[in-house]
Design a protein around this motif. Structure first.
Motif, mmCIF file in Angstrom:
data_model
loop_
_atom_site.group_PDB
_atom_site.id
_atom_site.type_symbol
_atom_site.label_atom_id
_atom_site.label_comp_id
_atom_site.label_asym_id
_atom_site.label_seq_id
_atom_site.Cartn_x
_atom_site.Cartn_y
_atom_site.Cartn_z
ATOM 1 N N MET A 54 40.194 -39.415 18.986
ATOM 2 C CA MET A 54 39.483 -38.437 18.180
ATOM 3 C C MET A 54 37.979 -38.572 18.446
ATOM 4 O O MET A 54 37.416 -39.644 18.411
ATOM 5 C CB MET A 54 39.773 -38.668 16.694
ATOM 6 N N SER A 55 37.344 -37.457 18.680
ATOM 7 C CA SER A 55 35.901 -37.416 18.893
ATOM 8 C C SER A 55 35.179 -37.733 17.589
ATOM 9 O O SER A 55 35.653 -37.407 16.501
ATOM 10 C CB SER A 55 35.515 -36.023 19.379
ATOM 11 N N GLN A 56 34.021 -38.367 17.697
ATOM 12 C CA GLN A 56 33.230 -38.633 16.493
ATOM 13 C C GLN A 56 32.844 -37.336 15.794
ATOM 14 O O GLN A 56 32.682 -37.302 14.583
ATOM 15 C CB GLN A 56 31.984 -39.442 16.845
ATOM 16 N N LEU A 57 32.695 -36.274 16.550
ATOM 17 C CA LEU A 57 32.338 -34.986 15.962
ATOM 18 C C LEU A 57 33.423 -34.471 15.022
ATOM 19 O O LEU A 57 33.141 -33.810 14.028
ATOM 20 C CB LEU A 57 32.077 -33.945 17.050
ATOM 21 N N GLN A 58 34.682 -34.768 15.318
ATOM 22 C CA GLN A 58 35.782 -34.286 14.495
ATOM 23 C C GLN A 58 35.816 -34.942 13.118
ATOM 24 O O GLN A 58 36.461 -34.429 12.219
ATOM 25 C CB GLN A 58 37.113 -34.494 15.210
ATOM 26 N N SER A 59 35.132 -36.045 12.963
ATOM 27 C CA SER A 59 35.128 -36.704 11.653
ATOM 28 C C SER A 59 33.989 -36.205 10.760
ATOM 29 O O SER A 59 33.875 -36.625 9.620
ATOM 30 C CB SER A 59 35.017 -38.227 11.833
ATOM 31 N N LEU A 60 33.179 -35.293 11.280
ATOM 32 C CA LEU A 60 32.056 -34.771 10.504
ATOM 33 C C LEU A 60 32.496 -33.638 9.586
ATOM 34 O O LEU A 60 33.431 -32.907 9.885
ATOM 35 C CB LEU A 60 30.955 -34.271 11.445
ATOM 36 N N ALA A 61 31.810 -33.507 8.476
ATOM 37 C CA ALA A 61 32.079 -32.416 7.537
ATOM 38 C C ALA A 61 30.945 -31.404 7.617
ATOM 39 O O ALA A 61 29.775 -31.764 7.726
ATOM 40 C CB ALA A 61 32.197 -32.963 6.120
ATOM 41 N N LEU A 62 31.305 -30.156 7.546
ATOM 42 C CA LEU A 62 30.343 -29.072 7.625
ATOM 43 C C LEU A 62 30.028 -28.585 6.215
ATOM 44 O O LEU A 62 30.920 -28.437 5.396
ATOM 45 C CB LEU A 62 30.938 -27.926 8.455
ATOM 46 N N GLY A 63 28.770 -28.347 5.930
ATOM 47 C CA GLY A 63 28.362 -27.814 4.632
ATOM 48 C C GLY A 63 27.811 -26.415 4.793
ATOM 49 O O GLY A 63 27.080 -26.133 5.735
ATOM 50 N N VAL A 64 28.182 -25.545 3.881
ATOM 51 C CA VAL A 64 27.693 -24.170 3.882
ATOM 52 C C VAL A 64 26.999 -23.937 2.546
ATOM 53 O O VAL A 64 27.565 -24.219 1.492
ATOM 54 C CB VAL A 64 28.855 -23.158 4.046
ATOM 55 N N ARG A 65 25.773 -23.443 2.583
ATOM 56 C CA ARG A 65 25.016 -23.197 1.355
ATOM 57 C C ARG A 65 24.922 -21.693 1.137
ATOM 58 O O ARG A 65 24.292 -20.973 1.908
ATOM 59 C CB ARG A 65 23.626 -23.810 1.477
ATOM 60 N N LEU A 66 25.530 -21.255 0.074
ATOM 61 C CA LEU A 66 25.554 -19.843 -0.278
ATOM 62 C C LEU A 66 24.512 -19.585 -1.359
ATOM 63 O O LEU A 66 24.385 -20.368 -2.298
ATOM 64 C CB LEU A 66 26.953 -19.476 -0.803
ATOM 65 N N THR A 67 23.764 -18.497 -1.231
ATOM 66 C CA THR A 67 22.836 -18.082 -2.283
ATOM 67 C C THR A 67 23.001 -16.588 -2.522
ATOM 68 O O THR A 67 23.307 -15.826 -1.606
ATOM 69 C CB THR A 67 21.366 -18.371 -1.940
ATOM 70 N N VAL A 68 22.805 -16.202 -3.777
ATOM 71 C CA VAL A 68 22.837 -14.798 -4.169
ATOM 72 C C VAL A 68 21.423 -14.430 -4.583
ATOM 73 O O VAL A 68 20.838 -15.090 -5.450
ATOM 74 C CB VAL A 68 23.818 -14.565 -5.343
ATOM 75 N N THR A 69 20.871 -13.410 -3.955
ATOM 76 C CA THR A 69 19.497 -12.995 -4.243
ATOM 77 C C THR A 69 19.459 -11.513 -4.571
ATOM 78 O O THR A 69 20.396 -10.766 -4.279
ATOM 79 C CB THR A 69 18.570 -13.252 -3.040
ATOM 80 N N ASN A 70 18.356 -11.099 -5.144
ATOM 81 C CA ASN A 70 18.107 -9.691 -5.403
ATOM 82 C C ASN A 70 17.131 -9.223 -4.328
ATOM 83 O O ASN A 70 15.966 -9.630 -4.325
ATOM 84 C CB ASN A 70 17.503 -9.512 -6.799
ATOM 85 N N PHE A 83 34.460 -25.173 12.841
ATOM 86 C CA PHE A 83 33.773 -26.332 13.406
ATOM 87 C C PHE A 83 34.774 -27.259 14.093
ATOM 88 O O PHE A 83 34.549 -27.691 15.238
ATOM 89 C CB PHE A 83 33.021 -27.069 12.303
ATOM 90 N N ASN A 84 35.874 -27.561 13.414
ATOM 91 C CA ASN A 84 36.882 -28.453 13.986
ATOM 92 C C ASN A 84 37.450 -27.896 15.288
ATOM 93 O O ASN A 84 37.644 -28.628 16.254
ATOM 94 C CB ASN A 84 38.015 -28.701 12.994
ATOM 95 N N ASP A 85 37.693 -26.581 15.328
ATOM 96 C CA ASP A 85 38.207 -25.942 16.553
ATOM 97 C C ASP A 85 37.212 -26.050 17.687
ATOM 98 O O ASP A 85 37.588 -26.235 18.839
ATOM 99 C CB ASP A 85 38.540 -24.469 16.297
ATOM 100 N N MET A 86 35.943 -25.935 17.385
ATOM 101 C CA MET A 86 34.915 -25.908 18.420
ATOM 102 C C MET A 86 34.558 -27.296 18.952
ATOM 103 O O MET A 86 34.049 -27.402 20.071
ATOM 104 C CB MET A 86 33.671 -25.195 17.907
ATOM 105 N N VAL A 87 34.805 -28.336 18.193
ATOM 106 C CA VAL A 87 34.436 -29.681 18.664
ATOM 107 C C VAL A 87 35.630 -30.446 19.245
ATOM 108 O O VAL A 87 35.455 -31.586 19.666
ATOM 109 C CB VAL A 87 33.738 -30.523 17.563
ATOM 110 N N ARG A 88 36.773 -29.841 19.272
ATOM 111 C CA ARG A 88 37.948 -30.502 19.882
ATOM 112 C C ARG A 88 37.825 -30.557 21.369
ATOM 113 O O ARG A 88 37.285 -29.817 22.049
ATOM 114 C CB ARG A 88 39.240 -29.763 19.501
#
Length: 114
Positions: free
Chosen positions: A1-17, A109-114
């Protein structure tokens, strides 16, 4: 397993006007405060639960309400606070979208780093 596969991806969502001049947005911090109000029945208890000063929590929510043009809380003085109908709908939509985006982003992310 690649070290990259053990990483977690974070997504920050914001709602603005988009028409507001303010930079305040409904994001992870405001969502956490609103969730705390829903669970604890007051902004003060919500702020304490995340170790934030009540005055800061109040200012953040007030700024966000003004920026979005949406009242998020019904304040009842010493009796606490509740989320408005719009506040509940916004929080539910935010949490649902955030969860789906995070899952999809992690899969991509997991698909792309395999």
């Amino acid at each position: 397993m690649s070290q990259l596969q053990s990483l977690a991806l974070g997504v920050r969502l914001t709602v603005t006007n988009p028409v507001s001049e303010s930079t305040s947005a409904f994001g992870p911090g405001v969502a956490k405060l609103c969730l705390g109000v829903r669970e604890h029945g007051s902004l003060n208890a919500s702020a304490k639960a995340i170790r934030m000063a009540y005055s800061k929590a109040w200012r953040i929510l007030k700024d966000t309400e003004e920026s979005l043009g949406v009242q998020l809380l019904l304040r009842d003085g010493a009796h606490g606070s509740t989320l408005t109908e719009e506040g509940n709908r916004l929080l539910d939509a935010y949490l649902s979208i955030q969860g789906k985006l995070s899952e999809e982003a992690q899969e991509l992310f997991n698909d792309m780093v395999r």
